[in-house]
Design a protein around this motif. Structure first.
Motif, PDB file in Angstrom:
ATOM      1  N   THR A  59      37.551  42.744  66.535  1.00 17.12           N
ATOM      2  CA  THR A  59      36.915  42.206  67.754  1.00 17.12           C
ATOM      3  C   THR A  59      38.031  41.222  68.161  1.00 17.12           C
ATOM      4  OG1 THR A  59      35.037  41.449  68.751  1.00 17.12           O
ATOM      5  CG2 THR A  59      35.607  40.388  66.576  1.00 17.12           C
ATOM      6  N   VAL A  60      37.533  40.501  69.211  1.00 15.76           N
ATOM      7  CA  VAL A  60      38.119  39.367  69.894  1.00 15.76           C
ATOM      8  C   VAL A  60      37.588  38.141  69.209  1.00 15.76           C
ATOM      9  CG1 VAL A  60      38.387  37.850  71.971  1.00 15.76           C
ATOM     10  CG2 VAL A  60      38.968  40.225  71.811  1.00 15.76           C
ATOM     11  N   GLY A  61      38.067  37.144  68.759  1.00 12.15           N
ATOM     12  CA  GLY A  61      37.580  35.833  67.866  1.00 12.15           C
ATOM     13  C   GLY A  61      38.495  34.450  68.079  1.00 12.15           C
ATOM     14  N   ARG A  62      37.609  33.656  67.873  1.00 14.29           N
ATOM     15  CA  ARG A  62      38.293  32.323  67.925  1.00 14.29           C
ATOM     16  C   ARG A  62      39.623  32.206  67.067  1.00 14.29           C
ATOM     17  NH1 ARG A  62      35.729  28.855  71.141  1.00 14.29           N
ATOM     18  NH2 ARG A  62      33.372  29.220  71.622  1.00 14.29           N
ATOM     19  N   ARG A  63      40.804  31.693  67.326  1.00 15.43           N
ATOM     20  CA  ARG A  63      41.984  31.797  66.500  1.00 15.43           C
ATOM     21  C   ARG A  63      41.655  30.750  65.402  1.00 15.43           C
ATOM     22  NH1 ARG A  63      46.292  33.953  67.673  1.00 15.43           N
ATOM     23  NH2 ARG A  63      45.571  34.104  70.149  1.00 15.43           N
ATOM     24  N   ALA A  64      40.844  29.977  65.366  1.00 10.97           N
ATOM     25  CA  ALA A  64      40.621  28.929  64.604  1.00 10.97           C
ATOM     26  C   ALA A  64      39.734  29.556  63.302  1.00 10.97           C
ATOM     27  CB  ALA A  64      39.708  27.676  64.989  1.00 10.97           C
ATOM     28  N   ASP A  65      39.108  30.701  63.600  1.00 10.79           N
ATOM     29  CA  ASP A  65      38.379  31.436  62.663  1.00 10.79           C
ATOM     30  C   ASP A  65      39.195  32.347  61.792  1.00 10.79           C
ATOM     31  OD1 ASP A  65      36.175  30.063  63.274  1.00 10.79           O
ATOM     32  OD2 ASP A  65      35.525  31.496  64.867  1.00 10.79           O
ATOM     33  N   GLY A  66      40.417  32.525  62.336  1.00 19.19           N
ATOM     34  CA  GLY A  66      41.200  33.478  61.450  1.00 19.19           C
ATOM     35  C   GLY A  66      40.660  35.112  61.737  1.00 19.19           C
ATOM     36  N   PRO A  67      41.626  36.271  61.225  1.00 16.14           N
ATOM     37  CA  PRO A  67      41.263  37.451  61.707  1.00 16.14           C
ATOM     38  C   PRO A  67      40.174  38.076  60.826  1.00 16.14           C
ATOM     39  CG  PRO A  67      43.071  37.365  60.161  1.00 16.14           C
ATOM     40  CD  PRO A  67      42.571  35.900  60.661  1.00 16.14           C
ATOM     41  N   GLY A  68      39.620  39.058  61.302  1.00 17.82           N
ATOM     42  CA  GLY A  68      38.581  39.697  60.826  1.00 17.82           C
ATOM     43  C   GLY A  68      39.007  40.499  59.551  1.00 17.82           C
ATOM     44  N   PRO A  69      37.848  41.533  59.092  1.00 16.44           N
ATOM     45  CA  PRO A  69      38.102  42.265  57.962  1.00 16.44           C
ATOM     46  C   PRO A  69      39.338  43.227  58.330  1.00 16.44           C
ATOM     47  CG  PRO A  69      35.706  42.264  58.555  1.00 16.44           C
ATOM     48  CD  PRO A  69      36.429  41.567  59.586  1.00 16.44           C
ATOM     49  N   ARG A  70      40.293  43.563  57.322  1.00 18.64           N
ATOM     50  CA  ARG A  70      41.184  44.286  57.177  1.00 18.64           C
ATOM     51  C   ARG A  70      42.359  44.050  58.302  1.00 18.64           C
ATOM     52  NH1 ARG A  70      40.566  50.488  57.223  1.00 18.64           N
ATOM     53  NH2 ARG A  70      38.784  50.274  58.614  1.00 18.64           N
ATOM     54  N   ALA A  71      42.016  43.040  59.100  1.00 21.09           N
ATOM     55  CA  ALA A  71      43.368  42.586  60.088  1.00 21.09           C
ATOM     56  C   ALA A  71      44.054  41.450  59.454  1.00 21.09           C
ATOM     57  CB  ALA A  71      42.343  41.817  61.360  1.00 21.09           C
ATOM     58  N   ALA A  72      45.213  41.605  59.885  1.00 14.86           N
ATOM     59  CA  ALA A  72      46.213  40.680  59.240  1.00 14.86           C
ATOM     60  C   ALA A  72      46.643  39.344  60.197  1.00 14.86           C
ATOM     61  CB  ALA A  72      47.655  41.245  58.977  1.00 14.86           C
ATOM     62  N   PHE A  73      46.390  39.360  61.484  1.00 19.26           N
ATOM     63  CA  PHE A  73      46.621  38.393  62.335  1.00 19.26           C
ATOM     64  C   PHE A  73      45.734  38.547  63.501  1.00 19.26           C
ATOM     65  CE2 PHE A  73      49.681  41.586  63.131  1.00 19.26           C
ATOM     66  CZ  PHE A  73      49.550  41.721  64.402  1.00 19.26           C
ATOM     67  N   LEU A  74      45.606  37.415  64.334  1.00 19.54           N
ATOM     68  CA  LEU A  74      44.934  37.569  65.644  1.00 19.54           C
ATOM     69  C   LEU A  74      46.146  37.703  66.953  1.00 19.54           C
ATOM     70  CD1 LEU A  74      42.110  34.900  65.460  1.00 19.54           C
ATOM     71  CD2 LEU A  74      42.045  37.540  65.576  1.00 19.54           C
ATOM     72  N   ALA A  75      46.114  38.883  67.529  1.00 19.81           N
ATOM     73  CA  ALA A  75      47.089  39.072  68.529  1.00 19.81           C
ATOM     74  C   ALA A  75      46.689  38.275  69.751  1.00 19.81           C
ATOM     75  CB  ALA A  75      47.308  40.495  68.853  1.00 19.81           C
ATOM     76  N   GLY A  76      47.899  37.834  70.377  1.00 20.50           N
ATOM     77  CA  GLY A  76      47.429  37.341  71.876  1.00 20.50           C
ATOM     78  C   GLY A  76      47.819  36.016  71.656  1.00 20.50           C
ATOM     79  N   ALA A  77      47.787  35.150  72.780  1.00 18.99           N
ATOM     80  CA  ALA A  77      48.122  33.703  73.020  1.00 18.99           C
ATOM     81  C   ALA A  77      46.624  33.097  73.439  1.00 18.99           C
ATOM     82  CB  ALA A  77      49.056  33.493  74.068  1.00 18.99           C
ATOM     83  N   GLY A  78      46.565  31.671  73.104  1.00 15.83           N
ATOM     84  CA  GLY A  78      45.583  30.779  73.598  1.00 15.83           C
ATOM     85  C   GLY A  78      44.635  30.892  72.441  1.00 15.83           C
ATOM     86  N   PRO A  79      43.240  30.031  72.639  1.00 19.01           N
ATOM     87  CA  PRO A  79      42.425  30.014  71.647  1.00 19.01           C
ATOM     88  C   PRO A  79      41.730  31.079  71.153  1.00 19.01           C
ATOM     89  CG  PRO A  79      41.591  29.267  73.763  1.00 19.01           C
ATOM     90  CD  PRO A  79      42.942  29.548  73.814  1.00 19.01           C
ATOM     91  N   TRP A  80      41.857  32.322  71.730  1.00 15.09           N
ATOM     92  CA  TRP A  80      41.359  33.589  71.371  1.00 15.09           C
ATOM     93  C   TRP A  80      42.353  34.552  70.973  1.00 15.09           C
ATOM     94  CZ3 TRP A  80      35.913  33.668  70.918  1.00 15.09           C
ATOM     95  CH2 TRP A  80      35.292  32.907  71.414  1.00 15.09           C
TER      96      TRP A  80
END
Length: 208
Positions: A59-80
């Motif tokens: 999904t899309v999540g707050r960067r501060a919460d980190g990536p979700g299951p089986r994800a390695a990172f949160l793509a993109g810029a900004g707080p989300w």
């Protein structure tokens, strides 16, 4: 203005239809039901934007919460950010939320437009991810308009030019531009259909 090459003409028309239909499915107030009649559509809410149809979704999540299951990172810029992983991606692929799919489409359109008729410097890391439904719909419209504008500058010779679009995250450097235009259309068509299905499932889950 120079007329579009005849081979290109049907593809922007199809892209326009698919993009407009997707926006109407998301924002309403009415959309083409497919049988020639207008159907009323409730605008996408933030709750539905983030709705998780199954456990273990991306999904899309707050960067501060980190990536979700089986994800390695949160793509993109900004707080989300959008759940992501380097190649090879997890298999079977995680089910993705409406927010993930809409963000993916918007980023692809904006970056491909830039790498076709812009600075050719835009990156996934620098592309903002929206944390609300209204912002995400607006981002899709902006990306779609930028891609449509990039197509207007393509002349006949460009259609057969390999690497005319320098988008670095796909096969663009190995394919004629006409094939890339076709590919972008199918991305909007198939992800638009997925988004429509998620809207149906959300409605059914709330009103069985």
């Amino acid at each position: 203005m120079t007329a579009a090459p005849p081979r290109l003409v049907p593809l922007p028309a199809q892209f326009d239809f698919a993009g407009e239909r997707l926006v109407r499915r998301l924002a309403g107030p009415v959309m083409d039901s497919g049988d020639g009649a207008d159907a009323r559509v409730e605008p996408l809410t933030d709750d539905e934007y983030f709705w998780e149809p199954v456990p273990g979704r991306w999904t899309v999540g707050r960067r501060a919460d980190g990536p979700g299951p089986r994800a390695a990172f949160l793509a993109g810029a900004g707080p989300w950010g959008r759940d992501a992983a380097p190649f090879p991606h997890p298999w079977p692929p995680p089910v993705t939320t409406l927010a993930w799919r809409l963000s993916h489409l918007s980023q692809m359109l904006a970056l491909r437009a830039d790498h076709t008729a812009g600075s050719r410097s835009a990156t996934r890391e620098g592309h903002p991810v929206d944390g609300d439904a209204a912002g995400a719909i607006a981002a899709f419209e902006t990306g779609a308009a930028a891609w449509r504008q990039a197509l207007l500058g393509a002349e006949e010779a460009a259609l057969d030019t390999v690497g005319y679009c320098a988008y670095p995250y796909g096969s663009d450097g190995e394919e004629p531009f006409l094939d890339i235009v076709w590919w972008v259309n199918q991305e909007v068509l198939h992800h638009g259909a997925e988004i429509a299905l998620l809207r149906d499932l959300y409605r059914a889950a709330r009103h069985p």
